[in-house]
Design a protein around this motif. Structure first.
Motif, mmCIF file in Angstrom:
data_model
loop_
_atom_site.group_PDB
_atom_site.id
_atom_site.type_symbol
_atom_site.label_atom_id
_atom_site.label_comp_id
_atom_site.label_asym_id
_atom_site.label_seq_id
_atom_site.Cartn_x
_atom_site.Cartn_y
_atom_site.Cartn_z
ATOM 1 N N ARG A 130 0.794 -1.226 0.000
ATOM 2 C CA ARG A 130 0.000 0.000 0.000
ATOM 3 C C ARG A 130 0.826 1.274 0.000
ATOM 4 O O ARG A 130 0.279 2.367 -0.135
ATOM 5 C CB ARG A 130 -0.952 -0.014 1.204
ATOM 6 N N ARG A 131 2.131 1.159 0.171
ATOM 7 C CA ARG A 131 2.936 2.388 0.196
ATOM 8 C C ARG A 131 2.858 3.112 -1.141
ATOM 9 O O ARG A 131 2.823 4.346 -1.184
ATOM 10 C CB ARG A 131 4.384 2.069 0.546
ATOM 11 N N SER A 132 2.821 2.365 -2.223
ATOM 12 C CA SER A 132 2.754 3.002 -3.543
ATOM 13 C C SER A 132 1.451 3.764 -3.712
ATOM 14 O O SER A 132 1.437 4.904 -4.194
ATOM 15 C CB SER A 132 2.892 1.949 -4.650
ATOM 16 N N SER A 133 0.325 3.154 -3.319
ATOM 17 C CA SER A 133 -0.961 3.819 -3.492
ATOM 18 C C SER A 133 -1.069 5.045 -2.584
ATOM 19 O O SER A 133 -1.610 6.078 -2.986
ATOM 20 C CB SER A 133 -2.113 2.846 -3.218
ATOM 21 N N VAL A 134 -0.540 4.955 -1.367
ATOM 22 C CA VAL A 134 -0.549 6.107 -0.466
ATOM 23 C C VAL A 134 0.321 7.224 -1.028
ATOM 24 O O VAL A 134 -0.044 8.409 -0.987
ATOM 25 C CB VAL A 134 -0.074 5.692 0.940
ATOM 26 N N ALA A 135 1.483 6.880 -1.581
ATOM 27 C CA ALA A 135 2.377 7.891 -2.147
ATOM 28 C C ALA A 135 1.728 8.603 -3.328
ATOM 29 O O ALA A 135 1.849 9.830 -3.468
ATOM 30 C CB ALA A 135 3.693 7.247 -2.577
ATOM 31 N N ILE A 311 9.162 12.718 3.787
ATOM 32 C CA ILE A 311 9.076 11.787 2.665
ATOM 33 C C ILE A 311 9.209 10.347 3.147
ATOM 34 O O ILE A 311 8.531 9.444 2.651
ATOM 35 C CB ILE A 311 10.153 12.132 1.618
ATOM 36 N N LEU A 312 10.071 10.144 4.140
ATOM 37 C CA LEU A 312 10.259 8.787 4.661
ATOM 38 C C LEU A 312 9.075 8.328 5.505
ATOM 39 O O LEU A 312 8.582 7.206 5.353
ATOM 40 C CB LEU A 312 11.535 8.725 5.498
ATOM 41 N N TYR A 313 8.612 9.182 6.420
ATOM 42 C CA TYR A 313 7.670 8.666 7.419
ATOM 43 C C TYR A 313 6.211 8.746 7.006
ATOM 44 O O TYR A 313 5.411 7.883 7.383
ATOM 45 C CB TYR A 313 7.867 9.371 8.770
ATOM 46 N N LYS A 314 5.814 9.772 6.235
ATOM 47 C CA LYS A 314 4.387 10.016 6.065
ATOM 48 C C LYS A 314 3.716 8.878 5.295
ATOM 49 O O LYS A 314 2.729 8.293 5.746
ATOM 50 C CB LYS A 314 4.171 11.351 5.353
ATOM 51 N N THR A 315 4.242 8.552 4.132
ATOM 52 C CA THR A 315 3.669 7.460 3.347
ATOM 53 C C THR A 315 3.785 6.136 4.083
ATOM 54 O O THR A 315 2.828 5.349 4.135
ATOM 55 C CB THR A 315 4.392 7.369 1.988
ATOM 56 N N THR A 316 4.952 5.884 4.657
ATOM 57 C CA THR A 316 5.196 4.594 5.301
ATOM 58 C C THR A 316 4.299 4.391 6.507
ATOM 59 O O THR A 316 3.719 3.310 6.698
ATOM 60 C CB THR A 316 6.670 4.490 5.732
ATOM 61 N N ALA A 317 4.141 5.426 7.338
ATOM 62 C CA ALA A 317 3.309 5.297 8.531
ATOM 63 C C ALA A 317 1.841 5.130 8.166
ATOM 64 O O ALA A 317 1.124 4.312 8.763
ATOM 65 C CB ALA A 317 3.498 6.524 9.425
ATOM 66 N N THR A 318 1.368 5.887 7.184
ATOM 67 C CA THR A 318 -0.030 5.757 6.766
ATOM 68 C C THR A 318 -0.313 4.351 6.263
ATOM 69 O O THR A 318 -1.302 3.716 6.646
ATOM 70 C CB THR A 318 -0.352 6.778 5.668
ATOM 71 N N ALA A 319 0.567 3.847 5.391
ATOM 72 C CA ALA A 319 0.372 2.500 4.842
ATOM 73 C C ALA A 319 0.494 1.439 5.926
ATOM 74 O O ALA A 319 -0.231 0.433 5.920
ATOM 75 C CB ALA A 319 1.385 2.241 3.730
ATOM 76 N N HIS A 320 1.408 1.650 6.879
ATOM 77 C CA HIS A 320 1.597 0.663 7.946
ATOM 78 C C HIS A 320 0.336 0.522 8.794
ATOM 79 O O HIS A 320 -0.071 -0.593 9.140
ATOM 80 C CB HIS A 320 2.769 1.073 8.833
ATOM 81 N N VAL A 321 -0.287 1.640 9.143
ATOM 82 C CA VAL A 321 -1.511 1.575 9.949
ATOM 83 C C VAL A 321 -2.627 0.901 9.166
ATOM 84 O O VAL A 321 -3.388 0.093 9.706
ATOM 85 C CB VAL A 321 -1.913 2.989 10.408
ATOM 86 N N LEU A 322 -2.737 1.189 7.876
ATOM 87 C CA LEU A 322 -3.748 0.521 7.054
ATOM 88 C C LEU A 322 -3.473 -0.973 6.959
ATOM 89 O O LEU A 322 -4.402 -1.793 6.984
ATOM 90 C CB LEU A 322 -3.766 1.140 5.653
#
Length: 417
Positions: A130-135, A311-322
């Motif tokens: 999901r990191r790609s879709s969040v990005a 750039i490192l945390y925002k996409t990764t954290a959002t996708a991780h919680v999902l």
């Protein structure tokens, strides 16, 4: 999912919708100016009405995800977007007393609609991819926010009424167009071993319980960019152009780098990436206070460093919680993350202002300590998650259930696309 070309069409449709809605988000940008200008309100009542919109958005993020989880994200998105569009377009004809009622409602429903967009995009791809879709979604939103303010400022010369009518009409048009591309949702069935409710699921996920306070702390620090940083630059004799240049630098770096970085790091464990991002935010804010480098040099350097952290945390954290969410709680888990971030945002201006007024030189190292604490919490969350995965104890969220749901939704989206 190895490539952006693998993303299903629904992700791109929703990203396009985020771009348009961000570019036309004139309500957020110009509401206070409108209330203190044409409506003739004082600063305090105007601030209260505008603030009620933010309070509604916070409550929507914290509680609104359950509507989509229960009744279907597509249905809730289309309904709430319709109401938000109508209420926004009618702002010029609403008396002030009615605006005081409709503004928190608009904020609440707007947050619910945003959660529906995010949940639909998340469920269209398998958990872990999901990191790609969040990005993509974040890039579209950031691009819209780059375009929106100057366009809004140009339109405002014709009157604020035009802005709000256009914002509302575009919301309704976007709702109609989007509805034609969103696939019907398959019913989400709770897995037998998944917790029945949100709070039971969250209490059993010790990793998430550590991560969410870190989200609040880091967003509290990050939003000092829009609260105390302008004061800091002004008090050191810097022109307004430096501040606008810093915002432009951050936006340009995010647009250029966030998607490539998300693809590059897609197979890396989430928590070390998030912790590194938080640490860079901490370092960046400390650099703001190193005025012996030269205020402008320190500010530009700080902006580059902390933007790298975002750039490192925002996409990764959002996708991780999902990814951590059980399939029947995706909307509510996203609301938890967004609500935590919004809480930090709402606290940033008052708390930062208090510290800056008392001891301006203390603010920047204190920001470093607060964001650094967020990094420590992220590392601890990673260790707890690894331990839970080895022992089979709760703490990995609903990854298995979410993966099943994500694969099902992804297949549905590909067939629809």
């Amino acid at each position: 999912m190895r490539d952006l070309r693998d993303l299903p069409r629904v992700v791109w449709v929703l990203a396009a919708g985020r771009f348009v809605s961000s570019a036309s988000a004139f309500l957020m940008l110009f509401l206070v100016l409108y209330l203190t200008g044409p409506r003739g309100l004082g600063v305090v009542p105007a601030g209260v009405i505008a603030g009620s919109n933010g309070v509604g958005a916070l409550l929507g993020n914290l509680t609104g995800g359950r509507f989509g989880d229960r009744h279907g994200h597509r249905r809730v998105l289309l309904l709430t977007a319709s109401v938000v569009g109508v209420l926004t377009a009618l702002i010029p004809w609403q008396p002030v007393w009615l605006l005081a009622v409709t503004m928190p409602v608009t904020g609440y429903l707007g947050a619910v609609a945003s959660l529906g967009q995010g949940a639909l995009a998340a469920l269209a791809v398998p958990a872990g991819s999901r990191r790609s879709s969040v990005a993509v979604s974040r890039a579209a939103s950031n691009a819209g926010f780059v375009i929106g303010p100057p366009v809004g400022a140009l339109l405002a010369t014709r009157g604020y009424d035009t802005l709000f009518v256009l914002d509302g009409v575009l919301t309704l048009v976007l709702r109609h167009v989007t509805s034609r591309f969103l696939p019907d949702e398959a019913p989400v069935v709770r897995q037998p071993d998944a917790p029945a409710g949100l709070w039971r699921a969250v209490r059993s996920d010790r990793s998430l319980l550590l991560l969410l306070p870190g989200v609040v702390l880091v967003d509290l620090v990050y939003r000092q960019l829009y609260a105390t940083l302008p004061l800091h630059l002004h008090d050191h004799g810097q022109p307004l152009g430096l501040y606008t240049a810093l915002v432009a630098i951050g936006s340009a770096l995010i647009l250029a780098c966030e998607i490539p970085v998300a693809l590059w790091l897609r197979d890396r464990p989430a928590m070390p990436v998030i912790a590194t991002g938080y640490a860079l935010v901490a370092v960046g804010f400390v650099i703001f206070g190193l005025t012996w480098l030269g205020v402008a040099v320190a500010a530009v350097t700080a902006m580059v460093v902390l933007t790298a952290g975002e750039i490192l945390y925002k996409t990764t954290a959002t996708a991780h919680v999902l990814d951590a969410a059980p399939s029947h709680l995706v909307g509510q888990y996203q609301g938890l993350y967004t609500g935590a971030a919004t809480s930090g945002t709402m606290l940033s201006a008052p708390l930062g202002g208090i510290v800056y007024a008392a001891a301006p030189g203390l603010l920047w190292p204190l920001c470093g300590v607060v964001a650094g604490t967020g990094a420590v919490l992220a590392l601890a969350a990673g260790r707890v998650g690894e331990g839970s995965a080895r022992t089979g104890l709760p703490g990995a969220g609903g990854r298995a259930a979410a993966t099943t749901a994500g694969e099902t939704a992804s297949a549905e989206a590909r067939r629809a696309g």
